[in-house]
Write a protein that holds these residues in place. Structure first.
Motif, PDB file in Angstrom:
ATOM      1  N   PRO A  28       0.803  -1.219   0.000  1.00 33.47           N
ATOM      2  CA  PRO A  28       0.000   0.000   0.000  1.00 33.47           C
ATOM      3  C   PRO A  28       0.837   1.270   0.000  1.00 33.47           C
ATOM      4  CG  PRO A  28      -0.084  -1.050   2.132  1.00 33.47           C
ATOM      5  CD  PRO A  28       0.665  -1.969   1.247  1.00 33.47           C
ATOM      6  N   PHE A  29       2.022   1.200   0.576  1.00 31.78           N
ATOM      7  CA  PHE A  29       2.855   2.393   0.584  1.00 31.78           C
ATOM      8  C   PHE A  29       4.303   1.963   0.646  1.00 31.78           C
ATOM      9  CE2 PHE A  29       4.061   2.028   4.988  1.00 31.78           C
ATOM     10  CZ  PHE A  29       3.021   1.301   5.530  1.00 31.78           C
ATOM     11  N   ASP A  30       5.154   2.856   0.202  1.00 36.69           N
ATOM     12  CA  ASP A  30       6.588   2.580   0.246  1.00 36.69           C
ATOM     13  C   ASP A  30       7.175   3.121   1.531  1.00 36.69           C
ATOM     14  OD1 ASP A  30       6.998   2.901  -3.267  1.00 36.69           O
ATOM     15  OD2 ASP A  30       7.324   1.139  -1.995  1.00 36.69           O
ATOM     16  N   LEU A  31       8.334   2.634   1.876  1.00 33.65           N
ATOM     17  CA  LEU A  31       8.917   3.041   3.144  1.00 33.65           C
ATOM     18  C   LEU A  31       9.176   4.541   3.245  1.00 33.65           C
ATOM     19  CD1 LEU A  31       9.453   1.458   5.610  1.00 33.65           C
ATOM     20  CD2 LEU A  31      11.834   1.292   4.972  1.00 33.65           C
ATOM     21  N   PRO A  32       9.709   5.187   2.216  1.00 37.71           N
ATOM     22  CA  PRO A  32       9.914   6.636   2.359  1.00 37.71           C
ATOM     23  C   PRO A  32       8.627   7.414   2.535  1.00 37.71           C
ATOM     24  CG  PRO A  32      11.127   5.793   0.497  1.00 37.71           C
ATOM     25  CD  PRO A  32      10.220   4.700   0.948  1.00 37.71           C
TER      26      PRO A  32
END
Lengths: 687, 317
Positions: free
Chosen positions: A276-280
C-alpha cells in the motif's frame, strides 16, 4: 413513611401491605407477581447488569437506525425536489436554501423550547457529570424527545450545514442509561446507589460512540479517552459488551433493510493490500500528521475565540438570547447560500453528502494523474460511480477545489458550531482532515508519478491512504485522542495503513496537545463548567509539592460545644455549603461534616425548653436529629499533589478536609488543586 | 411511584417505536423481519396498556390506625428509608381515624356509592372500625365505578378525616421553613391529600388512567418538597462550591441554578391547579364520591420523593 399494613377484618394471619389487599383482582396480581419473581430469580442469576447493557445496546442501535432512515428519506425528498424544480435559478436557489434554513430553525426552536440543555454537543457536560459533578436535570428523560427530533433535523440538512451525530447521540445514550438504571433499581428492588448508576453511565458513553460509527473497538476507546480520566477494567468489559450488541444490531438492521448483503464497514475502501505504501512515504505521512496538528491548533483557537465572540458581542448575544431560531436561520442562510451548487458550491463539491464526501476522498485512484491529460465533464446529476468528478474543475483542477474546500469549510464549520441546536462535531472534522490528507497525497502523486522508490517495481502513490491518515490525524488532534486511528480503520475496513496512520496521529497529537486544549475541554472552559485539569507537567519539582503548600487554611470549624449564638453567627457570615464538625474547640479533632441546609433548618426549629442557665450548644442540635455525615476520607498535609489529584480523579470527589494528627487544618477542593496545578505548570516568577 | 409511570409510558412508547420500525423495514420478500418487529411492538404496546390500566386505584379513604394498629405499623418500617428520617416522621403523626372497608379486600374495585361520606374535622373522636356489608363480588378488576351498585346496599356513614397538608396550598415554598408540627386542623373544605403520582386526582370513572400533569416525573409531592428541595440545593451547593471562587462572573453558574430552580418551582403552580381542580370534588362528597381520593395521610415529614408507599402495586415484586 412507613408502609401500612393491615388485615382483612375477621381474618387471621400476618398483616400484609395494603397495596396487596386493596388492588383490583389481588389473586391475579399475586400470581403475576410470583411469576415475575421466579423469572427474575432465574434470569438474574448471571447478574442483572448484562441484560440491561444488552437492552441499552440494542435500543440505541434501533434508535440510531431509525434516525438514519428518517434522515435518508428526507434527503431523498429534497434531492427529488431540487431535481424536479426546473431550470429557473431563483426557484432552484430557493429550494436549495429554504430547506436547510427551515430544518435548522425548527431543530433549534423545538429543542430549545423543551429544554435549554439540548443545544450543542453533549459531550462536555457528560464529561463533567462522569467526573462526579451533579448537573441537575441534564439526564432527565424528557430531554430525550427534544434531542432526537433536533438531531434528526440537523442531520437531514446534510453537508450544507456540515454537522454530525456523535455528541448528541452520546447524550441520548446516557439519558437512556440513566433511565434504565432506574428501571433496574426498581426491578431488583434495591436502593439507588450512585456508584452503580455511574457505572451504567460510563458504559453508556462508550455505547453511544460505538453505535454511531458501528465500530465497537474505537467507540469504546474514544469514549474512554474523551470522557474519563480513569477507567476501570470492569467498566471496559461492560462497555464492550453493550457496544458489541449495539453494533451487531445496527448492522443487522442495515441488512434487513436490504441496504447491504452482509455486515460490512460503513465507508469501504479499496486500497491495494500488497504494497500500500513505500517506506519513504512514512516520512510524508508524518508530515501530514504535523500539518494536521498545526491546522488543528488554528481551528481550536479560532473556534473558541469565535464562540466567545458570539457570546459577548452585544448584537449576536442579544439575538441568541431573544430568538435562537432566528440566529440559526441566519447562519443556515449564509451556509446554504455559499454551498449553492451552481454558484460557489461548484468549487466545493457541495452536491456530495457527508457520506459521499468520505467515499470520494478515500477513493483509490489518483485524481491528479487521471486528470493530467483528460478533463472529465461535470455531470448534470451526481454520478454514484464517479463521485470524484465533483472535485474536478477545468480551470481550478482538483487542487484548487480541495484548497478552496479547506479554506471555506474552516470558517463555515466554526460558524456552524455556534448554532444552538443539537449537533455532533466529530464527523465534520474527520472529513476536513480527509481533505487535508487528500490534498497532500495528490500533490505527492503529481510530484512522484512513478512512486517514490525509483527502479524496480513501480508503486504509485495512493492519495486515498493519505486521506485516511489526514482524517485520523486531524480528528485526533482536535479531540486529543489516539483512538481515531483505529476508528479510521474500522470505518474503512482496511488496516493496511496501520503504522503510518498511527504515526501521523501521534505527531498531530503531540503538536496539538502542547498548544491548545481539546475541543471538548475548550467548550468546558467557555461554558465555565467545573472540571479538574490534568497535571501535564511531570517534572521532578512537581512531585515535591505537597498539600500543605496549597490547601485552604481558612476553614471555619464548628465544635460540638460551640454555643448556638456563635453557630448562628458563623453560618450567617460564611457561605460554604458544608462545615467541618470538630469534637471540641480546643482539640479540633475532625469528626464529620454538616450540610449548611440541614444546619439552617435545625437552627430555625423551635428548641424544646431546656433548663434555664444551660447554654445550648451544637451538641444539642445534633442530638435533636440534625444529620451529620461522618468523614470517610482525609488528606494529610504531607500528601503530595499527585497523590491528592489521583484520589480526586479516581473517586470523583469534589472536596476533602486536611487533618494533621486528627486536627482539622484545612480543606482542598478543585479550586485549590487547579491553582496548584497551574502554579506547577507555569511557575510564577520569583519575586 | 412517579418513576413507574414513566416506565409504563416508556414501555408503550418503545412498543410504538418498534411498530414504526417494522413498518420502515417492510419488504415483501422477507416478511419474517417486519413480522418480528410487529409482533414485539404490539406485545409491548398491549402489555404496557394493560399494565397502565391495572394501576387504577380504588378510591378509598384510608386513614390509619387507632392505637393497637399503630403497633403493627411501627413494627414494619419501610426498609428503604434511611438514616433517621423515620424518627422525624414518627414524632409528627397525628391521630387518625381508620376507615376499614371489607369490600376493599379480595374484591375488584370497591364501589363507594353506598357510603355517604361525612367530612370531619380532626377534633372528632376516632371512630371505630366500620365494616360495610358488601355482598357483591366484582371479579372484573379494572373498571372503576363501572360496575353496578351491589345489590345489598348498606348505607352507612364513613368518617373521613381529610388531611390537609400544610404544603399543599402554598404557592411559594420556603425551603428553610421547618415543619415542626403536623397541620393542626384542616381549615374549611380541605383539598385532597396529594399523593404524588398518577393517582388520578379528580379523574375519570373509566378504567384508563388519565395522565397527571408532568410533575409526576420529578419528586415533587408537596409534603416531600422541602426535603427534596433541600436535597437539590445541596447538590447545587456542591456545584457552586467548586465553581464559585474560580469564575469571574456569576451568571453562568447562576444560569445553572436558575434553570434548575425555576423549573422545579414551576411545578408547584401546576400541582396547585391540580389540587384546585380536585378541590371541587371534595365539596360535594355525595355526588362525586368517585372523585374523592384520600391518600395515605402524608405527614408533613414525608421525605423520600421516589419511594412510593402504599397504593401503587408493585407489579415486579
Amino acid at each position: 413513611m412507613e408502609e401500612l399494613i393491615g388485615l382483612r377484618e375477621g381474618s387471621s394471619g400476618k398483616p400484609v401491605t395494603l397495596q396487596e389487599l386493596w388492588g383490583p383482582c389481588p389473586h391475579l396480581r399475586r400470581t403475576i407477581r410470583g411469576g415475575l419473581e421466579w423469572l427474575k430469580q432465574k434470569l438474574f442469576r448471571v447478574g442483572e447488569d448484562w441484560y440491561f447493557l444488552m437492552t441499552l445496546g440494542v435500543l440505541m442501535a434501533l434508535i440510531s437506525f431509525a434516525m438514519s432512515f428518517a434522515v435518508g428519506r428526507v434527503v431523498r425528498a429534497h434531492n427529488w425536489l431540487y431535481r424536479e424544480i426546473g431550470d429557473s435559478h431563483l426557484l432552484r436557489y430557493l429550494s436549495w436554501m429554504v430547506y436547510p434554513v427551515a430544518l435548522v430553525s425548527f431543530s433549534s426552536g423545538f429543542s430549545q423550547s423543551i429544554t435549554p440543555f439540548s443545544g450543542g454537543s453533549g459531550i462536555p457536560e457528560l464529561k463533567t457529570i462522569l467526573s462526579g459533578v451533579v448537573l441537575e436535570d441534564y439526564l432527565d428523560i424528557k430531554n430525550f424527545g427534544a434531542k432526537v427530533v433536533g438531531l434528526t433535523c440537523t442531520l437531514a440538512t446534510g453537508s450544507t450545514i456540515f454537522l454530525g451525530k456523535v455528541g448528541p447521540f452520546v447524550h441520548l445514550t446516557v439519558m437512556i442509561a440513566a433511565y434504565l438504571g432506574r428501571v433496574r433499581t426498581k426491578a431488583i428492588g434495591e436502593t439507588e446507589n450512585k456508584i452503580k448508576q455511574n457505572e451504567m453511565l460510563v458504559a453508556a458513553a462508550a455505547v453511544g460512540v460505538a453505535t454511531v460509527f458501528a465500530a465497537p473497538f474505537s467507540g469504546v476507546l474514544f469514549s474512554i479517552e474523551v470522557m474519563s480520566s480513569h477507567f476501570s477494567v470492569w467498566d471496559y468489559w461492560r462497555g464492550f459488551f453493550a457496544a458489541t450488541c449495539g453494533a451487531f444490531m445496527f448492522r443487522l438492521l442495515a441488512v434487513f433493510n436490504s441496504e447491504q448483503e452482509t455486515i460490512t464497514s460503513l465507508y469501504k475502501t479499496n486500497f491495494r493490500a500488497d504494497v500500500p505504501f513505500d517506506l519513504p512515504e512514512i516520512f510524508f505521512f508524518v508530515a501530514v500528521g504535523a500539518i494536521c496538528g498545526i491546522l488543528s491548533c488554528a481551528y481550536l483557537f479560532c473556534q473558541r475565540t469565535f464562540l466567545t465572540f458570539v457570546k459577548t458581542n452585544p448584537l449576536t448575544s442579544k439575538l441568541l438570547a431573544t430568538s435562537k431560531p432566528l440566529y440559526s436561520a441566519l447562519a443556515a442562510l449564509v451556509l446554504a447560500s455559499i454551498t449553492y451548487p451552481p454558484g460557489v458550491g461548484r468549487f466545493m463539491a457541495s452536491r456530495l453528502s457527508m457520506k459521499q464526501h468520505l467515499d470520494s476522498l478515500f477513493d483509490n485512484n489518483s485524481w491528479a494523474l487521471m486528470t493530467r491529460n483528460s478533463s472529465p465533464p461535470w455531470p448534470k446529476e451526481l454520478d454514484p460511480q464517479n463521485l470524484w468528478f465533483e472535485w474536478y474543475h477545468p480551470q481550478f483542477t482538483i487542487f484548487g477545489t480541495l484548497a478552496f474546500f479547506l479554506v471555506m469549510k474552516f470558517w463555515m464549520l466554526i460558524l456552524a458550531t455556534t448554532i444552538p441546536m443539537p449537533a455532533g462535531y466529530f464527523m465534520p472534522i474527520f472529513i476536513f482532515g480527509a481533505a487535508i490528507g487528500r490534498l497532500i497525497g495528490e500533490a505527492l502523486s503529481l510530484a512522484f508519478p512513478e512512486g517514490i522508490v525509483a527502479g524496480g517495481v513501480v508503486n504509485p502513490i495512493m492519495p486515498g491512504g493519505y486521506a485516511v491518515a489526514g482524517a485520523a490525524a486531524f480528528s485526533g488532534a482536535v479531540t486529543h485522542t489516539i483512538s481515531t486511528a483505529l476508528l479510521a480503520f474500522e470505518l474503512t475496513g482496511q488496516i493496511v495503513h496501520a503504522l503510518p496512520v498511527l504515526m501521523a496521529v501521534l505527531m498531530a497529537n503531540a503538536i496539538a496537545q502542547s498548544c491548545q486544549p481539546s475541543f471538548y475541554d475548550g467548550t468546558i472552559i467557555v461554558k465555565k463548567l467545573p472540571y479538574l485539569p490534568w497535571i501535564r507537567c511531570r517534572k521532578i519539582s512537581s512531585h515535591r509539592v505537597i498539600v500543605e503548600h496549597f490547601m485552604n487554611r481558612a476553614i471555619t470549624t464548628l465544635a460540638k460545644d460551640t454555643p448556638l449564638e456563635e453557630v448562628v453567627k458563623v453560618v450567617t457570615s460564611t457561605d460554604s455549603a458544608e462545615y467541618p464538625l470538630v469534637e471540641s474547640t480546643e482539640s479540633q479533632i475532625l469528626v464529620g461534616t454538616m450540610q449548611r441546609a440541614h444546619l439552617v433548618q435545625a437552627l430555625q426549629v423551635e428548641p424544646p425548653s431546656w433548663a434555664p442557665g444551660h447554654q445550648q450548644c451544637l451538641q444539642d442540635i445534633l442530638a435533636g436529629g440534625c444529620p451529620m455525615e461522618p468523614v470517610t476520607l482525609q488528606l494529610s498535609p504531607e500528601t503530595s499533589l499527585h497523590q491528592a489529584h489521583n484520589l480526586f480523579e479516581l473517586l470523583n470527589i469534589q472536596s476533602l478536609f486536611v487533618t494533621s494528627r486528627g486536627r482539622a487544618v484545612g480543606s482542598v477542593s478543585w479550586v485549590e488543586l487547579k491553582k496548584a496545578i497551574s502554579n506547577v505548570t507555569n511557575p510564577p516568577a520569583p519575586k | 411511584m412517579t418513576d413507574e409511570k414513566t416506565f409504563r409510558i416508556g414501555f408503550i412508547v418503545l412498543g410504538l417505536f418498534l411498530l414504526a420500525l417494522g413498518t420502515f423495514l417492510m419488504s415483501h420478500d422477507r416478511p419474517q423481519v417486519y413480522g418480528t418487529f410487529y409482533a414485539m411492538g404490539s406485545v409491548m404496546v398491549i402489555g404496557g396498556v394493560i399494565w397502565s390500566m391495572c394501576q387504577c386505584y380504588p378510591k378509598i379513604a384510608f386513614v390509619p390506625a387507632d392505637s393497637d394498629f399503630q403497633g403493627i405499623l411501627s413494627s414494619k418500617p419501610l426498609g428503604l428509608l434511611e438514616n433517621g428520617l423515620t424518627a422525624e416522621m414518627k414524632s409528627l403523626q397525628p391521630p387518625y381515624v381508620r376507615l376499614w372497608e371489607e369490600a376493599a379486600y379480595d374484591q375488584s374495585l370497591p364501589d363507594f356509592s353506598h357510603i355517604r361520606m361525612k367530612v370531619l374535622g380532626c377534633s372528632e373522636d376516632p371512630r371505630p372500625l366500620l365494616v360495610p356489608e358488601r355482598a357483591q363480588q366484582q371479579p372484573e378488576a379494572c373498571e372503576r365505578g363501572a360496575g353496578g351498585l351491589p345489590d345489598a346496599q348498606a348505607w352507612m356513614e364513613a368518617a373521613v378525616v381529610v388531611h390537609r397538608g400544610s404544603e399543599e396550598d402554598e404557592g411559594e415554598r420556603n425551603p428553610t421553613q421547618s415543619r415542626p408540627g403536623p397541620p393542626a386542623c384542616p381549615q374549611g373544605p380541605a383539598p385532597l391529600a396529594s399523593f404524588q403520582d398518577d393517582l388520578d386526582l379528580g379523574s375519570s370513572e373509566s378504567g384508563s388512567p388519565n395522565p397527571s400533569p408532568p410533575e409526576g416525573e420529578e419528586p415533587g409531592p408537596q409534603p416531600r418538597e422541602p426535603w427534596a428541595c433541600r436535597y437539590r440545593l445541596d447538590r447545587f451547593h456542591d456545584f457552586a462550591l467548586i465553581d464559585a471562587p474560580t469564575s469571574e462572573d456569576a451568571p453562568p453558574e447562576g444560569q445553572w441554578q436558575d434553570t434548575a430552580l425555576p423549573s422545579y418551582w414551576q411545578r408547584s403552580p401546576r400541582t396547585k391547579e391540580d389540587e384546585a381542580a380536585s378541590d371541587t370534588g371534595v365539596e360535594e362528597p355525595e355526588q362525586e364520591e368517585e372523585d374523592l381520593y384520600y391518600g395515605l395521610p402524608d405527614s408533613p415529614g414525608d421525605p423520600l420523593p421516589d419511594k412510593e408507599l402504599g397504593f401503587e402495586p408493585d407489579a415486579q415484586g
